[in-house]
Design a protein around this motif. Structure first.
Motif, PDB file in Angstrom:
ATOM      1  N   SER A  65       0.831  -1.207   0.000  1.00 13.30           N
ATOM      2  CA  SER A  65       0.000   0.000   0.000  1.00 13.30           C
ATOM      3  C   SER A  65       0.863   1.254   0.000  1.00 13.30           C
ATOM      4  CB  SER A  65      -0.915   0.024   1.223  1.00 13.30           C
ATOM      5  OG  SER A  65      -1.808  -1.058   1.183  1.00 13.30           O
ATOM      6  N   ALA A  66       1.959   1.229   0.741  1.00 11.73           N
ATOM      7  CA  ALA A  66       2.872   2.378   0.767  1.00 11.73           C
ATOM      8  C   ALA A  66       3.494   2.606  -0.608  1.00 11.73           C
ATOM      9  CB  ALA A  66       3.955   2.166   1.821  1.00 11.73           C
ATOM     10  N   LYS A  67       3.796   1.519  -1.312  1.00 13.56           N
ATOM     11  CA  LYS A  67       4.334   1.650  -2.673  1.00 13.56           C
ATOM     12  C   LYS A  67       3.307   2.278  -3.603  1.00 13.56           C
ATOM     13  CE  LYS A  67       7.499  -2.281  -2.878  1.00 13.56           C
ATOM     14  NZ  LYS A  67       7.851  -3.447  -3.692  1.00 13.56           N
ATOM     15  N   TYR A  68       2.065   1.782  -3.529  1.00 15.68           N
ATOM     16  CA  TYR A  68       1.018   2.350  -4.380  1.00 15.68           C
ATOM     17  C   TYR A  68       0.775   3.820  -4.050  1.00 15.68           C
ATOM     18  CZ  TYR A  68      -0.293  -1.936  -6.756  1.00 15.68           C
ATOM     19  OH  TYR A  68      -0.286  -3.055  -7.558  1.00 15.68           O
ATOM     20  N   ASN A  69       0.794   4.174  -2.782  1.00 13.61           N
ATOM     21  CA  ASN A  69       0.617   5.572  -2.396  1.00 13.61           C
ATOM     22  C   ASN A  69       1.734   6.444  -2.962  1.00 13.61           C
ATOM     23  OD1 ASN A  69      -1.743   5.089  -1.021  1.00 13.61           O
ATOM     24  ND2 ASN A  69      -0.743   4.862   0.956  1.00 13.61           N
ATOM     25  N   LEU A  72       1.003   6.718  -6.708  1.00 14.07           N
ATOM     26  CA  LEU A  72      -0.200   7.512  -6.917  1.00 14.07           C
ATOM     27  C   LEU A  72       0.069   8.997  -6.712  1.00 14.07           C
ATOM     28  CD1 LEU A  72      -3.180   7.296  -7.625  1.00 14.07           C
ATOM     29  CD2 LEU A  72      -3.664   7.014  -5.187  1.00 14.07           C
ATOM     30  N   ALA A  73       0.860   9.334  -5.726  1.00 10.20           N
ATOM     31  CA  ALA A  73       1.212  10.737  -5.482  1.00 10.20           C
ATOM     32  C   ALA A  73       1.952  11.328  -6.675  1.00 10.20           C
ATOM     33  CB  ALA A  73       2.061  10.865  -4.221  1.00 10.20           C
TER      34      ALA A  73
END
Length: 98
Positions: A65-69, A72-73
Protein backbone atom coordinates in the motif's frame (compact mmCIF):
# COMPACT_ATOMS: atom_id res chain seq x y z
CA UNK A 1 -3.58 10.42 -19.69
CA UNK A 2 -3.79 6.74 -18.77
CA UNK A 3 -1.41 5.96 -15.90
CA UNK A 4 -0.42 2.46 -14.84
CA UNK A 5 1.18 1.80 -11.44
CA UNK A 6 3.75 -0.99 -11.23
CA UNK A 7 5.35 -1.78 -7.86
CA UNK A 8 8.22 -4.24 -7.97
CA UNK A 9 10.89 -5.68 -5.70
CA UNK A 10 14.09 -7.23 -7.05
CA UNK A 11 12.53 -8.58 -10.25
CA UNK A 12 14.60 -7.07 -13.09
CA UNK A 13 13.80 -9.99 -15.45
CA UNK A 14 10.07 -9.74 -14.83
CA UNK A 15 10.21 -5.97 -15.07
CA UNK A 16 12.00 -6.11 -18.42
CA UNK A 17 9.25 -8.42 -19.73
CA UNK A 18 6.51 -6.25 -18.27
CA UNK A 19 8.00 -3.13 -19.84
CA UNK A 20 8.26 -4.88 -23.22
CA UNK A 21 4.57 -5.83 -22.97
CA UNK A 22 3.71 -2.25 -22.02
CA UNK A 23 5.45 -1.03 -25.15
CA UNK A 24 3.46 -3.48 -27.30
CA UNK A 25 0.09 -2.11 -26.24
CA UNK A 26 -1.86 -0.35 -28.99
CA UNK A 27 -3.06 2.60 -26.91
CA UNK A 28 -1.11 5.70 -28.09
CA UNK A 29 2.21 5.97 -26.22
CA UNK A 30 1.89 9.73 -25.82
CA UNK A 31 -1.38 9.22 -23.93
CA UNK A 32 -0.15 6.65 -21.39
CA UNK A 33 2.57 6.37 -18.77
CA UNK A 34 3.80 3.39 -16.76
CA UNK A 35 5.12 4.41 -13.34
CA UNK A 36 7.37 1.77 -11.81
CA UNK A 37 8.62 1.72 -8.23
CA UNK A 38 11.36 -0.62 -6.99
CA UNK A 39 12.37 -0.56 -3.33
CA UNK A 40 14.78 -3.48 -3.61
CA UNK A 41 17.91 -1.48 -4.44
CA UNK A 42 17.95 -3.19 -7.85
CA UNK A 43 18.33 0.07 -9.78
CA UNK A 44 20.64 2.89 -8.74
CA UNK A 45 18.95 5.90 -10.27
CA UNK A 46 15.63 7.09 -11.59
CA UNK A 47 15.26 5.93 -15.19
CA UNK A 48 12.86 7.06 -17.87
CA UNK A 49 11.89 6.16 -21.40
CA UNK A 50 9.08 6.87 -23.82
CA UNK A 51 5.86 6.10 -21.95
CA UNK A 52 7.45 4.94 -18.68
CA UNK A 53 9.37 6.13 -15.61
CA UNK A 54 11.11 4.09 -12.90
CA UNK A 55 11.64 5.29 -9.33
CA UNK A 56 14.05 3.50 -7.02
CA UNK A 57 14.32 3.64 -3.23
CA UNK A 58 17.34 2.79 -1.09
CA UNK A 59 15.27 0.96 1.53
CA UNK A 60 12.25 -1.32 1.65
CA UNK A 61 8.82 0.26 2.08
CA UNK A 62 6.64 -1.08 4.89
CA UNK A 63 3.83 -2.39 2.66
CA UNK A 64 2.53 -2.71 -0.88
CA UNK A 65 0.00 0.00 0.00
CA UNK A 66 2.87 2.38 0.77
CA UNK A 67 4.33 1.65 -2.67
CA UNK A 68 1.02 2.35 -4.38
CA UNK A 69 0.62 5.57 -2.40
CA UNK A 70 4.10 6.66 -3.52
CA UNK A 71 3.25 5.99 -7.18
CA UNK A 72 -0.20 7.51 -6.92
CA UNK A 73 1.21 10.74 -5.48
CA UNK A 74 3.56 11.05 -8.47
CA UNK A 75 0.77 10.28 -10.93
CA UNK A 76 -1.69 12.78 -9.53
CA UNK A 77 0.93 15.43 -8.85
CA UNK A 78 2.49 15.50 -12.30
CA UNK A 79 0.42 13.64 -14.90
CA UNK A 80 -3.21 14.49 -14.05
CA UNK A 81 -4.49 11.02 -15.03
CA UNK A 82 -7.94 10.41 -16.45
CA UNK A 83 -7.60 6.71 -15.59
CA UNK A 84 -5.33 4.74 -13.28
CA UNK A 85 -4.70 1.01 -13.46
CA UNK A 86 -2.49 -1.59 -11.84
CA UNK A 87 0.27 -3.13 -13.99
CA UNK A 88 1.87 -5.98 -12.05
CA UNK A 89 5.44 -6.90 -12.96
CA UNK A 90 4.58 -10.62 -13.09
CA UNK A 91 1.34 -10.48 -15.11
CA UNK A 92 1.12 -11.09 -18.84
CA UNK A 93 -1.07 -8.71 -20.84
CA UNK A 94 -1.23 -10.20 -24.34
CA UNK A 95 -3.73 -12.75 -25.66
CA UNK A 96 -2.08 -16.10 -26.30
CA UNK A 97 1.12 -15.22 -24.42
CA UNK A 98 3.00 -18.32 -23.27
Amino acid sequence: MLVALCPTYRHPELLANSLALWNLQDYPIDQRKLLIFDDGQTFQDKQEGEGWKLYSAPSRFSSISAKYNFLLARAVGTLKPTAILVWEDDDIYLPGYV
